[in-house]
Motif scaffolding. Structure first.
Motif, PDB file in Angstrom:
ATOM      1  N   VAL A 178       0.790  -1.175  -0.164  1.00 19.71           N
ATOM      2  CA  VAL A 178      -0.134  -0.092  -0.018  1.00 19.71           C
ATOM      3  C   VAL A 178       0.885   1.084  -0.190  1.00 19.71           C
ATOM      4  O   VAL A 178       1.786   1.361   0.955  1.00 19.71           O
ATOM      5  CB  VAL A 178      -0.821  -0.023   1.471  1.00 19.71           C
ATOM      6  CG1 VAL A 178      -1.794   1.170   1.028  1.00 19.71           C
ATOM      7  CG2 VAL A 178      -1.683  -1.335   1.309  1.00 19.71           C
ATOM      8  N   GLU A 179       0.814   2.294  -1.158  1.00 21.57           N
ATOM      9  CA  GLU A 179       1.600   3.335  -1.089  1.00 21.57           C
ATOM     10  C   GLU A 179       0.595   4.478  -1.383  1.00 21.57           C
ATOM     11  O   GLU A 179      -0.379   4.413  -1.918  1.00 21.57           O
ATOM     12  CB  GLU A 179       2.169   3.128  -2.483  1.00 21.57           C
ATOM     13  CG  GLU A 179       3.319   2.129  -2.410  1.00 21.57           C
ATOM     14  CD  GLU A 179       4.320   2.051  -3.766  1.00 21.57           C
ATOM     15  OE1 GLU A 179       3.756   2.798  -4.786  1.00 21.57           O
ATOM     16  OE2 GLU A 179       5.213   1.332  -3.662  1.00 21.57           O
ATOM     17  N   ASP A 180       1.064   5.546  -0.710  1.00 20.25           N
ATOM     18  CA  ASP A 180       0.217   6.901  -0.638  1.00 20.25           C
ATOM     19  C   ASP A 180       0.928   7.851  -0.985  1.00 20.25           C
ATOM     20  O   ASP A 180       2.382   7.764  -0.910  1.00 20.25           O
ATOM     21  CB  ASP A 180      -0.462   6.896   0.665  1.00 20.25           C
ATOM     22  CG  ASP A 180       0.211   7.274   1.813  1.00 20.25           C
ATOM     23  OD1 ASP A 180       0.951   8.355   1.843  1.00 20.25           O
ATOM     24  OD2 ASP A 180       0.503   6.259   2.483  1.00 20.25           O
ATOM     25  N   ASP A 181       0.418   9.106  -1.072  1.00 20.04           N
ATOM     26  CA  ASP A 181       1.091  10.183  -1.454  1.00 20.04           C
ATOM     27  C   ASP A 181       0.984  11.402  -0.408  1.00 20.04           C
ATOM     28  O   ASP A 181       1.224  12.546  -0.533  1.00 20.04           O
ATOM     29  CB  ASP A 181       0.753  10.932  -2.989  1.00 20.04           C
ATOM     30  CG  ASP A 181      -0.457  11.392  -2.843  1.00 20.04           C
ATOM     31  OD1 ASP A 181      -1.441  11.077  -1.825  1.00 20.04           O
ATOM     32  OD2 ASP A 181      -1.099  11.876  -3.993  1.00 20.04           O
ATOM     33  N   GLY A 182       0.964  10.722   0.500  1.00 17.76           N
ATOM     34  CA  GLY A 182       0.855  11.589   1.898  1.00 17.76           C
ATOM     35  C   GLY A 182       2.116  12.215   2.707  1.00 17.76           C
ATOM     36  O   GLY A 182       2.933  12.105   1.839  1.00 17.76           O
ATOM     37  N   GLY A 183       2.274  12.754   3.875  1.00 20.95           N
ATOM     38  CA  GLY A 183       3.354  13.159   4.498  1.00 20.95           C
ATOM     39  C   GLY A 183       4.069  12.031   4.978  1.00 20.95           C
ATOM     40  O   GLY A 183       4.915  12.338   5.887  1.00 20.95           O
ATOM     41  N   GLY A 184       3.838  10.841   4.900  1.00 23.30           N
ATOM     42  CA  GLY A 184       4.721   9.730   5.539  1.00 23.30           C
ATOM     43  C   GLY A 184       4.572   9.655   7.204  1.00 23.30           C
ATOM     44  O   GLY A 184       3.643  10.156   7.701  1.00 23.30           O
ATOM     45  N   MET A 185       5.543   8.958   7.774  1.00 25.49           N
ATOM     46  CA  MET A 185       5.470   8.904   9.261  1.00 25.49           C
ATOM     47  C   MET A 185       5.781  10.246   9.714  1.00 25.49           C
ATOM     48  O   MET A 185       5.248  10.665  10.973  1.00 25.49           O
ATOM     49  CB  MET A 185       6.343   7.766   9.687  1.00 25.49           C
ATOM     50  CG  MET A 185       6.108   6.653   8.904  1.00 25.49           C
ATOM     51  SD  MET A 185       4.712   5.831  10.057  1.00 25.49           S
ATOM     52  CE  MET A 185       5.277   5.724  11.709  1.00 25.49           C
ATOM     53  N   GLY A 186       6.606  11.345   9.272  1.00 22.73           N
ATOM     54  CA  GLY A 186       6.935  12.356   9.804  1.00 22.73           C
ATOM     55  C   GLY A 186       7.445  12.261  10.998  1.00 22.73           C
ATOM     56  O   GLY A 186       7.533  13.222  12.111  1.00 22.73           O
ATOM     57  N   GLY A 187       8.305  11.329  11.307  1.00 25.12           N
ATOM     58  CA  GLY A 187       8.945  11.117  12.637  1.00 25.12           C
ATOM     59  C   GLY A 187       8.344  10.490  13.702  1.00 25.12           C
ATOM     60  O   GLY A 187       8.694  10.037  14.955  1.00 25.12           O
ATOM     61  N   ALA A 188       7.077  10.296  13.669  1.00 17.29           N
ATOM     62  CA  ALA A 188       6.112   9.491  14.487  1.00 17.29           C
ATOM     63  C   ALA A 188       6.322   8.156  14.825  1.00 17.29           C
ATOM     64  O   ALA A 188       7.041   7.584  13.949  1.00 17.29           O
ATOM     65  CB  ALA A 188       4.717   9.700  14.055  1.00 17.29           C
ATOM     66  N   LEU A 189       6.434   7.508  15.885  1.00 16.16           N
ATOM     67  CA  LEU A 189       6.679   6.260  16.258  1.00 16.16           C
ATOM     68  C   LEU A 189       5.299   5.476  15.950  1.00 16.16           C
ATOM     69  O   LEU A 189       4.213   5.769  15.931  1.00 16.16           O
ATOM     70  CB  LEU A 189       6.702   6.316  17.914  1.00 16.16           C
ATOM     71  CG  LEU A 189       7.918   7.028  18.475  1.00 16.16           C
ATOM     72  CD1 LEU A 189       7.908   6.711  20.009  1.00 16.16           C
ATOM     73  CD2 LEU A 189       9.197   6.278  18.021  1.00 16.16           C
ATOM     74  N   PRO A 190       5.529   4.170  15.624  1.00 20.03           N
ATOM     75  CA  PRO A 190       4.525   3.108  15.011  1.00 20.03           C
ATOM     76  C   PRO A 190       3.634   3.186  16.273  1.00 20.03           C
ATOM     77  O   PRO A 190       3.801   2.919  17.451  1.00 20.03           O
ATOM     78  CB  PRO A 190       5.214   2.018  14.926  1.00 20.03           C
ATOM     79  CG  PRO A 190       6.668   2.366  14.580  1.00 20.03           C
ATOM     80  CD  PRO A 190       6.898   3.508  15.414  1.00 20.03           C
ATOM     81  N   GLY A 191       2.205   3.025  15.865  1.00 18.88           N
ATOM     82  CA  GLY A 191       1.241   3.169  16.941  1.00 18.88           C
ATOM     83  C   GLY A 191       0.556   1.549  16.801  1.00 18.88           C
ATOM     84  O   GLY A 191       1.472   0.680  16.553  1.00 18.88           O
ATOM     85  N   ASN A 192      -0.576   1.267  17.724  1.00 24.75           N
ATOM     86  CA  ASN A 192      -1.036   0.070  17.506  1.00 24.75           C
ATOM     87  C   ASN A 192      -1.221  -0.737  16.377  1.00 24.75           C
ATOM     88  O   ASN A 192      -1.396  -1.946  16.261  1.00 24.75           O
ATOM     89  CB  ASN A 192      -2.311   0.039  18.569  1.00 24.75           C
ATOM     90  CG  ASN A 192      -1.873   0.177  19.805  1.00 24.75           C
ATOM     91  OD1 ASN A 192      -0.878  -0.077  20.409  1.00 24.75           O
ATOM     92  ND2 ASN A 192      -3.094   1.008  20.819  1.00 24.75           N
TER      93      ASN A 192
ATOM     94  N   LEU B 285       8.244   7.639   0.870  1.00 22.54           N
ATOM     95  CA  LEU B 285       8.526   7.821  -0.692  1.00 22.54           C
ATOM     96  C   LEU B 285       8.878   9.092  -1.019  1.00 22.54           C
ATOM     97  O   LEU B 285       8.876   9.389  -2.338  1.00 22.54           O
ATOM     98  CB  LEU B 285       7.058   7.366  -1.255  1.00 22.54           C
ATOM     99  CG  LEU B 285       6.665   5.772  -0.951  1.00 22.54           C
ATOM    100  CD1 LEU B 285       5.473   5.446  -1.782  1.00 22.54           C
ATOM    101  CD2 LEU B 285       7.849   4.852  -1.809  1.00 22.54           C
ATOM    102  N   HIS B 286       8.672   9.999  -0.204  1.00 21.82           N
ATOM    103  CA  HIS B 286       9.035  11.598  -0.638  1.00 21.82           C
ATOM    104  C   HIS B 286       8.344  11.886  -1.798  1.00 21.82           C
ATOM    105  O   HIS B 286       8.864  12.091  -2.912  1.00 21.82           O
ATOM    106  CB  HIS B 286      10.331  11.683  -0.863  1.00 21.82           C
ATOM    107  CG  HIS B 286      11.349  11.101   0.368  1.00 21.82           C
ATOM    108  ND1 HIS B 286      11.389  11.713   1.525  1.00 21.82           N
ATOM    109  CD2 HIS B 286      11.860  10.129   0.351  1.00 21.82           C
ATOM    110  CE1 HIS B 286      12.203  11.101   2.512  1.00 21.82           C
ATOM    111  NE2 HIS B 286      12.793   9.980   1.629  1.00 21.82           N
ATOM    112  N   PRO B 287       7.121  12.236  -1.912  1.00 18.78           N
ATOM    113  CA  PRO B 287       6.131  12.222  -0.651  1.00 18.78           C
ATOM    114  C   PRO B 287       5.547  10.797  -0.307  1.00 18.78           C
ATOM    115  O   PRO B 287       5.356   9.953  -1.657  1.00 18.78           O
ATOM    116  CB  PRO B 287       5.052  13.228  -0.817  1.00 18.78           C
ATOM    117  CG  PRO B 287       4.802  13.279  -2.376  1.00 18.78           C
ATOM    118  CD  PRO B 287       6.328  12.911  -2.869  1.00 18.78           C
TER     119      PRO B 287
END
Length: 392
Positions: free
Chosen positions: A338-352, A373-375
């Protein structure tokens, strides 16, 4: 829209690891009373048929009772059993009282001392008893005293070995019990993890859909009323589905419905996920090159759940406008991306959600990776093909 299954969630019930039950032996009080009765009654019976140097008296009765009384320390202070039995038996025989089953308490004391793990004390006590037998046989002037002495030594060794055998059996049982408790704890932990994933997948996903679709309804309600009805219909369908799943989950917790419903998520229902994501305004492209007949049911369910969670995260967190879902199959594995063109993880930690996806892949021996993928963000899971015989 069909309700999603809770999958193969299983509540741990009675132990699936049956084994030998521990035999703790008869109660100590029963042993003491039985041995005392045997020694008193047996000695009284045999005394009438012997010409002993000294008749039975109060001291003899006390000595006959002392050995069994020493066995009462079987659990509280096992190191006292053998010395008491040795003194009582030795004094009784040295004083010339009639021969009888006085040695029963001594024999049991040797066995129980060895069974309690006091190996050296048991061998020392057996050695003292064997030495006494040898001395008595030699002093009696019997020509066959070596045979009698050898028999006494052999019996002393046999008693210690019997006790050690009981001890080893107890240790094996304790080890088995530890393994069984460890396996049952692992089963309970796995159940809790599976239930946590199911709660997240079947409840959080539906509620997230309702949230996104409600936002769409509020947005288009004033500007484009024609689009309001489809959004409200999607909210109604998602809320109905969510209610069904919550009831099913509560039924699992109460154990009043089957724990493995027949309608498990499959690859056939992936377009349904895509449609739900598009209602929220996300443009999704689906490419499915897998032969569903050759994909195991566990792999299909894991793939469905991973794609479900990935699309939910895209819609809730990434701010993406489009996404691509690819399903590819080889002889060795099934790969979902699954690929998207959004903001990515942005340094966030993985959630549940990401943790649950990784656990689902790992449970089948697969892997799950994230790639910027930038973005955008790529979520890719590789699930090994099932062994022959495990296909749906």
């Amino acid at each position: 829209m069909q309700p999603r299954s809770l999958g193969p969630t299983r509540r741990p019930g009675p132990s699936r690891y049956p084994g030998p039950r521990r035999f703790a032996g008869p109660p100590t009080s029963f042993i003491v009373i039985t041995v005392a009765v045997i020694q008193i009654v047996g000695t009284l019976f045999s005394a009438g048929r012997q010409d002993a140097p000294r008749p039975l008296d109060v001291l003899a009765i006390l000595l006959l009772l002392a050995g069994p009384a020493g066995l009462a320390f079987r659990k509280r202070a096992p190191q006292l059993m053998l010395p008491i039995a040795l003194v009582a038996t030795g004094a009784y025989l040295a004083l010339g009282y009639p021969w009888g089953p006085i040695v029963l308490s001594l024999a049991l004391a040797v066995i129980m001392t060895a069974a309690a793990g006091l190996r050296w004390q048991a061998w020392a006590g057996a050695g003292v008893a064997a030495a006494a037998v040898i001395a008595a046989a030699a002093l009696a002037g019997d020509d066959n005293w070596p045979v009698r002495a050898s028999a006494g030594v052999a019996w002393a060794a046999i008693l210690v070995l019997i006790g050690q055998g009981i001890r080893r059996r107890s240790e094996r049982f304790a080890e088995y019990r530890r393994r069984r408790e460890s396996a049952e704890k692992a089963e309970r932990d796995e159940y809790r993890l599976t239930l946590a994933r199911d709660i997240h997948d079947v409840v959080a996903h539906s509620l997230s859909m309702i949230n996104v679709q409600a936002s769409v309804a509020l947005h288009v309600g004033a500007d484009d009323p024609a689009k309001l009805r489809p959004a409200l219909e999607a909210i109604k369908a998602a809320s109905k589905e969510s209610l069904t799943e919550v009831r099913q989950l509560l039924g699992v917790l109460r154990e009043d419905i089957p724990l493995a419903p027949a309608a498990r998520p499959t690859l056939v229902r992936i377009p349904e996920l895509v449609k739900n994501a598009e209602v929220g305004g996300l443009q999704v492209t689906l490419t499915d090159n897998a032969n569903h007949q050759l994909v195991g049911s566990a792999q299909q369910e894991a793939a469905y759940r991973i794609i479900q969670e990935a699309l939910t995260n895209v819609g809730r967190h990434s701010g993406a406008r489009s996404a691509v879902v690819r399903i590819a199959q080889t002889a060795e594995s099934l790969t979902v991306t699954v690929e998207d063109d959004g903001g990515g993880m942005g340094g966030a930690l993985p959630g549940n959600g990401l943790t649950g996806m990784r656990e689902r892949a790992a449970a089948l021996g697969g892997t799950l990776t994230l790639g910027e993928l930038h973005p955008g963000l790529r979520v890719q899971a590789t699930l090994p093909a099932p062994q022959e015989g495990n296909l749906p």
